[in-house]
Design a protein around this motif. Structure first.
Motif, PDB file in Angstrom:
ATOM      1  N   PRO A 403     111.100   2.935 -20.837  1.00 27.43           N
ATOM      2  CA  PRO A 403     112.172   3.598 -21.601  1.00 27.43           C
ATOM      3  C   PRO A 403     112.383   2.961 -22.967  1.00 27.43           C
ATOM      4  CG  PRO A 403     113.125   2.135 -19.977  1.00 27.43           C
ATOM      5  CD  PRO A 403     111.636   2.106 -19.744  1.00 27.43           C
ATOM      6  N   PHE A 404     112.760   3.773 -23.943  1.00 29.28           N
ATOM      7  CA  PHE A 404     113.247   3.234 -25.208  1.00 29.28           C
ATOM      8  C   PHE A 404     114.522   2.448 -24.914  1.00 29.28           C
ATOM      9  CE2 PHE A 404     110.485   6.547 -26.664  1.00 29.28           C
ATOM     10  CZ  PHE A 404     110.059   6.178 -27.937  1.00 29.28           C
ATOM     11  N   PRO A 405     114.765   1.371 -25.647  1.00 29.15           N
ATOM     12  CA  PRO A 405     115.906   0.504 -25.323  1.00 29.15           C
ATOM     13  C   PRO A 405     117.267   1.195 -25.356  1.00 29.15           C
ATOM     14  CG  PRO A 405     114.405  -0.591 -26.839  1.00 29.15           C
ATOM     15  CD  PRO A 405     113.960   0.827 -26.761  1.00 29.15           C
ATOM     16  N   ASN A 406     117.488   2.056 -26.346  1.00 32.32           N
ATOM     17  CA  ASN A 406     118.838   2.613 -26.511  1.00 32.32           C
ATOM     18  C   ASN A 406     118.807   4.055 -27.017  1.00 32.32           C
ATOM     19  OD1 ASN A 406     117.876   1.934 -29.055  1.00 32.32           O
ATOM     20  ND2 ASN A 406     119.880   1.290 -29.832  1.00 32.32           N
ATOM     21  N   LEU A 407     117.772   4.784 -26.634  1.00 32.63           N
ATOM     22  CA  LEU A 407     117.643   6.195 -26.990  1.00 32.63           C
ATOM     23  C   LEU A 407     117.756   7.039 -25.728  1.00 32.63           C
ATOM     24  CD1 LEU A 407     117.039   8.455 -29.039  1.00 32.63           C
ATOM     25  CD2 LEU A 407     114.597   8.056 -28.614  1.00 32.63           C
ATOM     26  N   LEU A 408     118.781   7.895 -25.676  1.00 33.67           N
ATOM     27  CA  LEU A 408     119.041   8.738 -24.517  1.00 33.67           C
ATOM     28  C   LEU A 408     118.917  10.207 -24.920  1.00 33.67           C
ATOM     29  CD1 LEU A 408     122.291   6.947 -23.245  1.00 33.67           C
ATOM     30  CD2 LEU A 408     119.917   6.347 -22.746  1.00 33.67           C
ATOM     31  N   ALA A 409     118.671  11.058 -23.939  1.00 29.89           N
ATOM     32  CA  ALA A 409     118.598  12.501 -24.203  1.00 29.89           C
ATOM     33  C   ALA A 409     119.025  13.262 -22.967  1.00 29.89           C
ATOM     34  CB  ALA A 409     117.187  12.917 -24.620  1.00 29.89           C
ATOM     35  N   ALA A 410     119.628  14.410 -23.187  1.00 28.09           N
ATOM     36  CA  ALA A 410     120.042  15.280 -22.085  1.00 28.09           C
ATOM     37  C   ALA A 410     120.239  16.686 -22.642  1.00 28.09           C
ATOM     38  CB  ALA A 410     121.327  14.770 -21.434  1.00 28.09           C
ATOM     39  N   GLY A 411     120.601  17.616 -21.762  1.00 27.12           N
ATOM     40  CA  GLY A 411     120.810  18.990 -22.200  1.00 27.12           C
ATOM     41  C   GLY A 411     119.544  19.600 -22.758  1.00 27.12           C
ATOM     42  N   GLY A 412     119.685  20.397 -23.806  1.00 32.37           N
ATOM     43  CA  GLY A 412     118.545  21.100 -24.367  1.00 32.37           C
ATOM     44  C   GLY A 412     117.478  20.205 -24.951  1.00 32.37           C
ATOM     45  N   ALA A 413     117.820  18.984 -25.310  1.00 31.44           N
ATOM     46  CA  ALA A 413     116.846  18.081 -25.907  1.00 31.44           C
ATOM     47  C   ALA A 413     115.878  17.508 -24.884  1.00 31.44           C
ATOM     48  CB  ALA A 413     117.567  16.936 -26.619  1.00 31.44           C
ATOM     49  N   ALA A 414     116.255  17.517 -23.623  1.00 34.51           N
ATOM     50  CA  ALA A 414     115.492  16.820 -22.594  1.00 34.51           C
ATOM     51  C   ALA A 414     114.900  17.776 -21.573  1.00 34.51           C
ATOM     52  CB  ALA A 414     116.397  15.804 -21.881  1.00 34.51           C
ATOM     53  N   ARG A 415     114.024  17.252 -20.785  1.00 35.54           N
ATOM     54  CA  ARG A 415     113.497  17.971 -19.627  1.00 35.54           C
ATOM     55  C   ARG A 415     114.648  18.353 -18.706  1.00 35.54           C
ATOM     56  NH1 ARG A 415     109.584  14.873 -15.275  1.00 35.54           N
ATOM     57  NH2 ARG A 415     108.673  16.747 -14.304  1.00 35.54           N
ATOM     58  N   GLY A 416     114.627  19.594 -18.235  1.00 33.58           N
ATOM     59  CA  GLY A 416     115.678  20.039 -17.335  1.00 33.58           C
ATOM     60  C   GLY A 416     115.258  19.962 -15.878  1.00 33.58           C
ATOM     61  N   VAL A 417     115.833  20.825 -15.056  1.00 30.75           N
ATOM     62  CA  VAL A 417     115.522  20.831 -13.622  1.00 30.75           C
ATOM     63  C   VAL A 417     115.045  22.214 -13.191  1.00 30.75           C
ATOM     64  CG1 VAL A 417     117.018  18.903 -12.971  1.00 30.75           C
ATOM     65  CG2 VAL A 417     117.997  21.196 -13.153  1.00 30.75           C
ATOM     66  N   SER A 418     114.327  22.887 -14.096  1.00 29.74           N
ATOM     67  CA  SER A 418     113.830  24.237 -13.803  1.00 29.74           C
ATOM     68  C   SER A 418     112.326  24.287 -13.661  1.00 29.74           C
ATOM     69  CB  SER A 418     114.264  25.200 -14.925  1.00 29.74           C
ATOM     70  OG  SER A 418     115.665  25.274 -14.995  1.00 29.74           O
ATOM     71  N   GLY A 419     111.676  23.126 -13.617  1.00 31.98           N
ATOM     72  CA  GLY A 419     110.236  23.119 -13.501  1.00 31.98           C
ATOM     73  C   GLY A 419     109.557  23.603 -14.769  1.00 31.98           C
ATOM     74  N   ASN A 420     108.348  24.116 -14.616  1.00 37.13           N
ATOM     75  CA  ASN A 420     107.518  24.443 -15.774  1.00 37.13           C
ATOM     76  C   ASN A 420     107.247  25.935 -15.906  1.00 37.13           C
ATOM     77  OD1 ASN A 420     106.151  23.268 -18.026  1.00 37.13           O
ATOM     78  ND2 ASN A 420     104.187  23.684 -17.043  1.00 37.13           N
ATOM     79  N   GLU A 421     108.037  26.764 -15.193  1.00 34.41           N
ATOM     80  CA  GLU A 421     107.816  28.214 -15.223  1.00 34.41           C
ATOM     81  C   GLU A 421     109.153  28.935 -15.335  1.00 34.41           C
ATOM     82  OE1 GLU A 421     104.847  29.496 -15.216  1.00 34.41           O
ATOM     83  OE2 GLU A 421     103.591  27.825 -14.520  1.00 34.41           O
ATOM     84  N   VAL A 422     109.096  30.194 -15.803  1.00 32.98           N
ATOM     85  CA  VAL A 422     110.318  30.980 -15.968  1.00 32.98           C
ATOM     86  C   VAL A 422     111.019  31.204 -14.637  1.00 32.98           C
ATOM     87  CG1 VAL A 422     109.091  33.194 -15.810  1.00 32.98           C
ATOM     88  CG2 VAL A 422     111.294  33.077 -17.001  1.00 32.98           C
ATOM     89  N   TRP A 423     110.255  31.330 -13.534  1.00 28.85           N
ATOM     90  CA  TRP A 423     110.879  31.626 -12.251  1.00 28.85           C
ATOM     91  C   TRP A 423     111.570  30.420 -11.633  1.00 28.85           C
ATOM     92  CZ3 TRP A 423     108.134  28.156  -9.595  1.00 28.85           C
ATOM     93  CH2 TRP A 423     106.759  28.013  -9.861  1.00 28.85           C
ATOM     94  N   GLY A 424     111.436  29.250 -12.256  1.00 32.40           N
ATOM     95  CA  GLY A 424     112.086  28.060 -11.712  1.00 32.40           C
ATOM     96  C   GLY A 424     113.548  27.915 -12.077  1.00 32.40           C
ATOM     97  N   TYR A 425     114.040  28.827 -12.913  1.00 37.44           N
ATOM     98  CA  TYR A 425     115.418  28.697 -13.384  1.00 37.44           C
ATOM     99  C   TYR A 425     116.392  29.231 -12.340  1.00 37.44           C
ATOM    100  CZ  TYR A 425     119.454  28.748 -16.457  1.00 37.44           C
ATOM    101  OH  TYR A 425     120.687  28.511 -17.006  1.00 37.44           O
ATOM    102  N   LEU A 426     117.184  28.340 -11.771  1.00 37.66           N
ATOM    103  CA  LEU A 426     118.269  28.719 -10.863  1.00 37.66           C
ATOM    104  C   LEU A 426     119.507  28.991 -11.697  1.00 37.66           C
ATOM    105  CD1 LEU A 426     119.183  28.844  -7.788  1.00 37.66           C
ATOM    106  CD2 LEU A 426     120.032  26.511  -8.151  1.00 37.66           C
ATOM    107  N   SER A 427     120.222  30.055 -11.385  1.00 37.01           N
ATOM    108  CA  SER A 427     121.408  30.420 -12.157  1.00 37.01           C
ATOM    109  C   SER A 427     122.306  29.203 -12.378  1.00 37.01           C
ATOM    110  CB  SER A 427     122.199  31.499 -11.416  1.00 37.01           C
ATOM    111  OG  SER A 427     121.413  32.639 -11.199  1.00 37.01           O
TER     112      SER A 427
END
Length: 452
Positions: A403-427
């Motif tokens: 990890p970078f020492p003090n660089l964080l990311a979340a939300g649209g900037a980061a990897r989400g939890v929908s996998g790598n395909e359009v069908w992985g998006y849970l409402s």
């Protein structure tokens, strides 16, 4: 960094749902923070959404005697992605979002839980919403809560530069004001809570070619800058093929129509008078199905009981006021509206009957009854779900995995939890990543600052 640069313990790039949630958690820990927001009013993708936050084991769920658990929620997220979702983030976000919702409620945000139907893939009632049921209302609550708690929001400030030392430690950022002048601020921790890349047409054509010509219904600030910074810093990327589409973008009015219409009996019919997919699989993957139809359009067809449900959603009501709703008193009128043969639409309606399971695998609770109602829709890209790869604490990872020492990311900037395909998006996955991820990132930032 330039000399005499002001110092803030935590700088957050983006004052959307993710950044504001991080700020609220930092202020709960007594830590000063500055949010740099590109727009004149914080909005982002959240303001364009319905504003529904999925969360399990909240105080409100317990009060309403809703049986649910964070483990069940995590299973639902994972199953929707066929196991593609990053397990460490699924666990972190489904836990984190509970803390965020309960804290927001304690701080005065009034939540309700949607009743009467379940979105695809959810096995419990867990969609938390403000009474207004709009993303704009949710954003107003988040901004008010954050600023009341003491967070500083600087609008019309577009971050252009990230300053790091030779050890990859963030020193601060440079940001542009409306006149183009660059100002600088130093920080102990930087949180990227800014954007995806849905508004960057070139990146969409490269990474999501199937959506290259689709309507972009998200926020224009999603220009991919977080990915560009990550690339320059040689950070890991992940799930760049994941995104939230929507198969119910009302055209030409340009509004999102609630998928509750499909879950409670509505169907999508193309210009040939035929259904073409299982509408209950989810609205994200439905986008590509609609875009594959003649003219890239479909008609959402439903009847009186479903119309009554649709009219409980403000975004739908605005579209109806703009002329989106059409009425057909019988099958012939519906065929004329859609522009297909009467026999074709009759065959389609005959296949919708109580207990019937169609060739797509959808089982119907009842048939549709005249008068029929229809809304013309197309498929749209709403926001992307891939980005900087992060660990369970939302720390951005280098190419070699540390990890970078003090660089964080979340939300649209980061990897989400929908996998790598359009069908992985849970409402609700977008706000799960924004609010749950923002809560986690805010906690990590607070710990790093307190331990320094």
């Amino acid at each position: 960094m330039p000399e005499e640069t002001p110092v803030v313990p935590a700088v957050i790039v983006g004052a959307g749902a993710c950044g504001l949630t991080s700020a609220i958690r930092l202020r709960e820990a007594g830590i000063d923070c500055l949010l740099l927001e590109r727009d004149s009013v914080p909005s982002g993708s959240t303001a364009l959404s319905s504003g529904f936050i999925p969360a399990a084991e909240t105080r409100l769920q317990r009060e309403l005697n809703i049986e649910d658990s964070q483990a069940l929620f995590a299973e639902d997220v994972t199953e929707k992605t066929h196991g593609q979702a990053a397990p460490h983030l699924v666990q972190a976000y489904t836990r984190g979002v509970t803390g965020a919702v309960d804290t927001l409620e304690r701080l005065g945000v009034k939540f309700e839980i949607l009743d009467g139907f379940l979105y695809p893939g959810h096995r419990a009632r867990r969609m938390h919403t403000t009474p207004e049921r709009t993303g704009a209302a949710l954003m107003a609550c988040l901004e008010r809560t954050a600023t009341t708690a003491g967070a500083d929001v600087l609008v019309e400030s577009i971050v252009r530069e990230l300053w790091l030392d030779e050890d990859d430690r963030v020193l601060g950022v440079g940001y542009a004001s409306p006149d183009g002048a660059i100002a600088h601020v130093a920080c102990e921790v930087l949180i990227l809570a800014c954007n995806g890349f849905g508004g960057n047409a070139a990146m969409v054509r490269e990474l999501l070619p199937v959506m290259g010509d689709a309507t972009f219904a998200g926020h224009t600030g999603n220009d991919g800058s977080a990915i560009a910074w990550g690339t320059a810093l040689k950070a890991q990327m992940a799930d760049l093929g994941g995104y939230q589409g929507h198969g119910s973008w009302i055209t030409p009015q340009g509004a999102l129509m609630t998928w509750a219409v499909m879950m409670e009996g509505g169907v999508q019919i193309n210009a040939r008078g035929e259904r073409f997919q299982n509408e209950n699989n989810g609205y994200s993957e439905a986008a590509t199905g609609v875009l594959a139809q003649p003219g890239t359009i479909a008609w959402n067809v439903f009847d009186e009981p479903v119309l009554a449900l649709a009219r409980t959603f403000p975004d739908y009501m605005e579209a109806e006021k703009a002329g989106a709703l059409r009425r057909a008193d019988d099958v012939a009128a519906l065929a004329a509206l859609i522009g297909c043969e009467v026999a074709a639409i009759q065959r389609t309606l005959d296949g919708i009957a109580a207990g019937a399971t169609d060739s797509f695998g959808r089982t119907f609770k009842r048939s549709l009854q005249a008068p029929y109602y229809a809304v013309k829709v197309t498929g749209a890209l709403f926001h992307t779900q891939g980005g900087l790869n992060v660990d369970a604490d939302c720390r951005v990872l280098r190419e070699e995995g540390s990890p970078f020492p003090n660089l964080l990311a979340a939300g649209g900037a980061a990897r989400g939890v929908s996998g790598n395909e359009v069908w992985g998006y849970l409402s609700g996955n977008g706000l799960l990543s924004a609010v749950g991820g923002g809560w986690v990132a805010g906690g990590t930032a607070a710990t790093q600052i307190q331990d320094a």
